[in-house]
Scaffold this motif. Structure first.
Motif, PDB file in Angstrom:
ATOM      1  N   SER A 618       0.969  -1.017  -0.057  1.00 28.27           N
ATOM      2  CA  SER A 618      -0.186  -0.083   0.251  1.00 28.27           C
ATOM      3  C   SER A 618       1.007   1.011   0.187  1.00 28.27           C
ATOM      4  CB  SER A 618      -0.950  -0.078   1.459  1.00 28.27           C
ATOM      5  OG  SER A 618      -1.352  -0.845   1.034  1.00 28.27           O
ATOM      6  N   SER A 619       1.590   1.256   0.516  1.00 26.14           N
ATOM      7  CA  SER A 619       2.966   2.164   0.746  1.00 26.14           C
ATOM      8  C   SER A 619       3.524   2.880  -0.710  1.00 26.14           C
ATOM      9  CB  SER A 619       4.013   1.414   1.330  1.00 26.14           C
ATOM     10  OG  SER A 619       4.912   0.957   1.191  1.00 26.14           O
ATOM     11  N   GLU A 624       1.873  11.296  -0.858  1.00 26.29           N
ATOM     12  CA  GLU A 624       3.447  11.347  -1.098  1.00 26.29           C
ATOM     13  C   GLU A 624       3.874  11.016   0.045  1.00 26.29           C
ATOM     14  OE1 GLU A 624       2.862  16.011   0.701  1.00 26.29           O
ATOM     15  OE2 GLU A 624       0.743  14.715   1.683  1.00 26.29           O
ATOM     16  N   TYR A 625       5.348  11.009   0.739  1.00 26.61           N
ATOM     17  CA  TYR A 625       5.486  10.330   2.002  1.00 26.61           C
ATOM     18  C   TYR A 625       6.212  11.597   2.725  1.00 26.61           C
ATOM     19  CZ  TYR A 625       5.489   6.764  -1.649  1.00 26.61           C
ATOM     20  OH  TYR A 625       5.381   6.075  -2.386  1.00 26.61           O
ATOM     21  N   THR A 626       5.278  11.874   3.664  1.00 25.08           N
ATOM     22  CA  THR A 626       5.876  12.619   4.689  1.00 25.08           C
ATOM     23  C   THR A 626       5.320  11.908   6.260  1.00 25.08           C
ATOM     24  OG1 THR A 626       2.750  13.214   5.614  1.00 25.08           O
ATOM     25  CG2 THR A 626       4.860  14.224   3.578  1.00 25.08           C
ATOM     26  N   LEU A 633      -1.258   5.699   7.056  1.00 22.95           N
ATOM     27  CA  LEU A 633      -1.187   4.297   6.651  1.00 22.95           C
ATOM     28  C   LEU A 633      -0.827   3.291   7.327  1.00 22.95           C
ATOM     29  CD1 LEU A 633      -1.626   3.191   3.839  1.00 22.95           C
ATOM     30  CD2 LEU A 633       1.305   3.493   3.295  1.00 22.95           C
ATOM     31  N   VAL A 634      -0.186   3.595   8.049  1.00 24.93           N
ATOM     32  CA  VAL A 634       0.330   2.264   8.945  1.00 24.93           C
ATOM     33  C   VAL A 634      -1.100   2.021   9.779  1.00 24.93           C
ATOM     34  CG1 VAL A 634       1.748   0.579  10.920  1.00 24.93           C
ATOM     35  CG2 VAL A 634       2.541   1.620   9.007  1.00 24.93           C
ATOM     36  N   ASN A 635      -1.647   2.766  10.194  1.00 24.84           N
ATOM     37  CA  ASN A 635      -2.458   2.687  10.993  1.00 24.84           C
ATOM     38  C   ASN A 635      -3.042   1.810  10.592  1.00 24.84           C
ATOM     39  OD1 ASN A 635      -0.700   3.377  13.445  1.00 24.84           O
ATOM     40  ND2 ASN A 635      -1.655   5.858  13.528  1.00 24.84           N
ATOM     41  N   LYS A 669       9.634   5.161   7.125  1.00 22.58           N
ATOM     42  CA  LYS A 669      10.269   7.230   7.014  1.00 22.58           C
ATOM     43  C   LYS A 669      11.295   7.327   6.223  1.00 22.58           C
ATOM     44  CE  LYS A 669       9.771   9.400  10.261  1.00 22.58           C
ATOM     45  NZ  LYS A 669       9.129   9.654  11.690  1.00 22.58           N
ATOM     46  N   THR A 670      12.124   5.740   6.639  1.00 19.22           N
ATOM     47  CA  THR A 670      14.192   5.904   6.082  1.00 19.22           C
ATOM     48  C   THR A 670      13.844   5.177   4.633  1.00 19.22           C
ATOM     49  OG1 THR A 670      13.959   4.675   8.374  1.00 19.22           O
ATOM     50  CG2 THR A 670      16.174   4.920   6.911  1.00 19.22           C
ATOM     51  N   ILE A 671      12.957   4.084   3.941  1.00 17.92           N
ATOM     52  CA  ILE A 671      12.718   3.612   2.748  1.00 17.92           C
ATOM     53  C   ILE A 671      12.597   5.138   2.180  1.00 17.92           C
ATOM     54  CG2 ILE A 671      11.801   2.592   1.196  1.00 17.92           C
ATOM     55  CD1 ILE A 671      11.390   0.304   3.567  1.00 17.92           C
ATOM     56  N   TYR A 672      11.433   6.193   2.005  1.00 15.64           N
ATOM     57  CA  TYR A 672      10.761   7.463   1.705  1.00 15.64           C
ATOM     58  C   TYR A 672      11.222   8.690   1.906  1.00 15.64           C
ATOM     59  CZ  TYR A 672       7.747   3.343  -0.623  1.00 15.64           C
ATOM     60  OH  TYR A 672       8.246   1.564  -0.855  1.00 15.64           O
ATOM     61  N   HIS A 673      12.661   8.326   2.875  1.00 15.01           N
ATOM     62  CA  HIS A 673      12.712   9.719   3.326  1.00 15.01           C
ATOM     63  C   HIS A 673      13.074  10.810   2.152  1.00 15.01           C
ATOM     64  CE1 HIS A 673      16.669   7.881   1.768  1.00 15.01           C
ATOM     65  NE2 HIS A 673      17.067   9.088   1.516  1.00 15.01           N
ATOM     66  N   THR A 674      13.244  12.067   2.127  1.00 15.78           N
ATOM     67  CA  THR A 674      13.209  13.440   1.289  1.00 15.78           C
ATOM     68  C   THR A 674      14.558  13.702   0.515  1.00 15.78           C
ATOM     69  OG1 THR A 674      11.004  14.408   2.197  1.00 15.78           O
ATOM     70  CG2 THR A 674      12.514  15.340   0.908  1.00 15.78           C
ATOM     71  N   ARG A 675      14.567  13.037  -0.585  1.00 17.49           N
ATOM     72  CA  ARG A 675      16.158  13.211  -1.022  1.00 17.49           C
ATOM     73  C   ARG A 675      16.587  14.908  -1.203  1.00 17.49           C
ATOM     74  NH1 ARG A 675      19.189   9.159  -2.095  1.00 17.49           N
ATOM     75  NH2 ARG A 675      18.306   6.732  -2.465  1.00 17.49           N
ATOM     76  N   VAL A 676      17.956  15.625  -0.221  1.00 22.10           N
ATOM     77  CA  VAL A 676      18.049  16.810  -1.128  1.00 22.10           C
ATOM     78  C   VAL A 676      18.339  16.634  -2.661  1.00 22.10           C
ATOM     79  CG1 VAL A 676      19.883  18.949  -0.683  1.00 22.10           C
ATOM     80  CG2 VAL A 676      18.973  16.998   1.253  1.00 22.10           C
TER      81      VAL A 676
END
Length: 691
Positions: A618-619, A624-626, A633-635, A669-676
């Motif tokens: 589902s992820s 958007e990944y915030t 989503l997880v809950n 959160k680690t997998i879909y972290h925002t990249r600079v």
């Protein structure tokens, strides 16, 4: 989530099963026990006593050695006088026969020779004639005597005073009267009239010999009950050797007594029953879920029985010291397939039962208990061969240290140490290395799966996983990602991480049959657009049944097949189900057409895989990944699975679920972290012409 009800658990059926297991284990173990186990030890003359202090439990005589008894018997046989019977009728019969045969005289001789020869025969028989065979048997000592019975009288006669039939014939021609007519008399066959009249009396001789042998005292002393026989480490000299051998003989003689055997067997049965009942009670109170897994119970009780049988075999035949048996294999197997506490309890129950068969049980119990604990501590997880090698060294060193402690308490000088036990313990350590190949046999016999097998299965170079990476690369990447998430959850809540990781790699193998129908393998073309919702749902659902068929084809373990069948439980293909309902609001829908066959998860690891699988899939649909979107989503997914009752049949707690959600949120959160975003290098403007 499952709840355990003590009243429901302790039904008559459960009680009967546990009682039957206990009785069978006790019966086989007691049957295997040597009846005279107290006296089973190896006596080595001239070497230190390697067992514990030995005290006489009863009065017994100190028997002479076989060599001493044989010497006394040989001495008596040399002076024994066998009995012979004098046949008084033989003389008259043979003389009358001679006179009758030559009543007309001997050709070439006068009639006087008839009476001369008759007198010579009479003298020979008066002296005594014995058969050549009897004379040869007795002639090893020509000075020995025999007893000749005549009527009621028995007289000792030297053997060399008797004639044989041959020497008696020669005696006829001793004087010149007959010697000068030897050639004539030889034609008369005078030896036909010479027969033994001293005949061996076997009945009287055997009776006398038996009385003589029975007069030899078999014992040289008596050991009183409670008297110290020998100390541990003491040298087994000639006297101690005689006493120890006498103790063995007397124990065996007493063991053959029916009443004593019954009492001994009853005591052994009661002893084993107490230990097995205590062990079964432990399982019933603290590990009752094992009774729902026949393979677990079968392995535990079979290991106890097998090592009891091996111990009895060594003790009965005094083949080798029991320290060569790798008892620590039992806690290793149970620790690998079950848990540490059960491993220790099983090991102690087995050691206490085997100790009943030994001469020095206390030292054995302590040494093997230390070895068992060392095995459990050093092998919490068996994943590499090197772990078993290190564990074998640690177990051997621990057992030798415990044995050395007992030696120090017994000897007065280091030179008195008996090194044989340490040699046996080293052999024990070498045999422990066979636990690695034996793991495979235990897995096949009882249906378990070890971490080593799981690691082998999780190798992405094996045929099935390599094929999935080629045919359904999206599914392959999804499975790896799910495995990482599930393993992280398992580590957090104390579940089996290697098991759930391996299960995750195989849970979607059924998608290889129709990879294009699953979004992770699509590249712009969606074949579901040309199918009805029911047809699409059936194709999606079929990846479970196809996966089970593929697992059977590749002989995957049943525990891996369970991940395939439970990772969707009895849930629905919600996308197509909702679409169908929205497009057909007024028609009844057969929900089974959109429902996975299940069953729902029934282990914690299966529940973990279900959560990780659903969340990871589902992820990918998030816009958007915030932090908030991932948390929501997880809950939503996990709470929905909980509300739908997917975890009702497995022993996972609310605490485990809460930790699982936390891990999933942090990992996503680690997998879909925002990249600079990296800046681009600006080029200088070209100078204008003329500048």
């Amino acid at each position: 989530m499952s709840t355990f009800n003590l009243k429901e658990d302790m039904t008559w059926r459960n009680l009967l099963i546990r009682l039957a297991i206990t009785i069978c284990t006790v019966a086989v173990t007691v049957w295997a026990m040597p009846g005279d186990s107290r006296s089973n030890f190896r006596v080595e003359q001239g070497k230190p006593w390697k067992y514990g202090d030995l005290t006489a439990p009863f009065d017994f005589p100190i028997y002479k050695s076989e060599e001493a008894i044989k010497q006394q018997r040989d001495s008596l046989l040399r002076v024994f006088e066998p009995y012979y019977r004098l046949n008084t009728e033989a003389e008259g019969e043979q003389v009358r026969k001679f006179v009758s045969d030559y009543s007309n005289g001997i050709p070439g001789l006068t009639d006087d020779y008839i009476s001369i020869i008759a007198n010579r025969l009479h003298a020979l028989y008066r002296r005594g004639i014995i058969s050549a065979a009897d004379y040869k048997k007795l002639a090893t000592d020509t000075s020995r005597t025999i007893r000749i019975v005549s009527g009621k009288n028995a007289a000792s006669v030297r053997l060399n005073t008797l004639y044989t039939t041959k020497t008696a014939y020669e005696q006829l021609f001793v004087d010149e009267t007959l010697e000068q007519h030897r050639q004539v008399l030889q034609k008369c066959d005078l030896n036909d009239y010479i027969t033994p009249n001293v005949v061996y009396d076997s009945e009287k001789s055997n009776s006398a010999l038996s009385d003589l042998m029975n007069s030899i005292p078999l014992a040289v002393g008596v050991v009183q009950k409670g008297q110290k026989i020998i100390d541990r480490g003491a040298l087994v000299d000639d006297k101690a050797y005689l006493i120890l051998v006498s103790y063995q003989k007397e124990s065996e003689r007493r063991g053959r007594d029916t009443a004593q055997m019954r009492l001994s067997t009853a005591g052994e049965a009661l002893y084993v029953l107490i230990i097995i009942m205590a062990f079964t009670t432990y399982l019933s109170l603290f590990r009752k879920d094992y009774f729902e897994k026949p393979r677990s119970i079968a392995m535990v009780y079979c290991l106890i029985i097998i090592f009891a049988l091996l111990t009895s075999l060594l003790v009965r035949n005094t083949l080798l010291h029991v320290y060569v048996l790798p008892y620590a294999i039992v806690p290793i197997f149970i620790r690998v397939f079950m848990d540490s506490r059960t491993a220790f309890m099983t090991h102690m129950a087995m050691v206490l039962i085997c100790a009943c068969m030994l001469q020095g049980p206390f030292e054995f119990i302590v040494v093997e208990a230390v070895a068992g604990m060392a095995a459990i501590y050093s092998l919490r997880e068996l994943q590499y061969r090197s772990q078993l090698f290190k564990a074998a060294i640690f177990v051997t060193a621990s057992a030798m240290a415990a044995n050395f402690a007992f030696d120090l308490m017994q000897v007065s000088a280091m030179a008195e140490l008996d090194m044989s036990n340490y040699n046996y313990l080293i052999v024990n350590g070498v045999l422990l290395l066979f636990a690695y190949p034996l793991l495979y046999l235990v897995e096949k016999a009882f249906g378990f799966i070890s971490d080593i097998t799981l690691i082998e299965l999780s190798n992405t170079n094996n045929e099935l996983l390599r094929r999935m990476s080629e045919v359904a690369p999206g599914t392959f990447q999804h499975s790896i990602q799910v495995g990482n998430l599930a393993a992280a959850i398992a580590n957090k809540i104390g579940a089996k991480s290697q098991l759930v990781r391996t299960g995750a790699l195989y849970h979607d193998i059924g998608k290889m049959n129709n990879p294009i129908y699953f979004t992770e393998n699509q590249s712009g073309v969606n074949p579901h657009e040309n199918l009805s919702y029911i047809e699409s749902a059936q194709i999606i659902i079929s990846h479970v049944t196809d996966g089970l068929k593929m697992a059977d084809k590749y002989n995957l373990p049943s525990v891996i097949r369970d991940f395939i069948s439970t990772h969707h439980g009895q849930g629905k293909t919600k996308y197509f189900f909702v679409k169908y309902k929205n497009d057909n609001p007024d028609s009844d829908v057969d929900e089974l057409l959109f429902t996975y066959p299940g069953p729902n998860p029934f282990t914690r690891e299966q529940a973990i895989l279900m959560m990780a699988d659903s969340v990871e899939a589902s992820s990918r649909s998030l816009t958007e990944y915030t932090d908030q979107s991932i948390r929501d989503l997880v809950n939503k997914i996990v709470d929905g699975q909980l509300a739908d009752g997917f975890f009702r049949d497995c022993p996972i707690t609310f605490r485990d679920i809460a930790y699982s959600k936390t891990v999933l949120i942090e990992k996503l959160k680690t997998i879909y972290h925002t990249r600079v975003s990296y800046p681009e290098l600006q080029k200088k403007a070209a100078p204008e012409a003329g500048q």
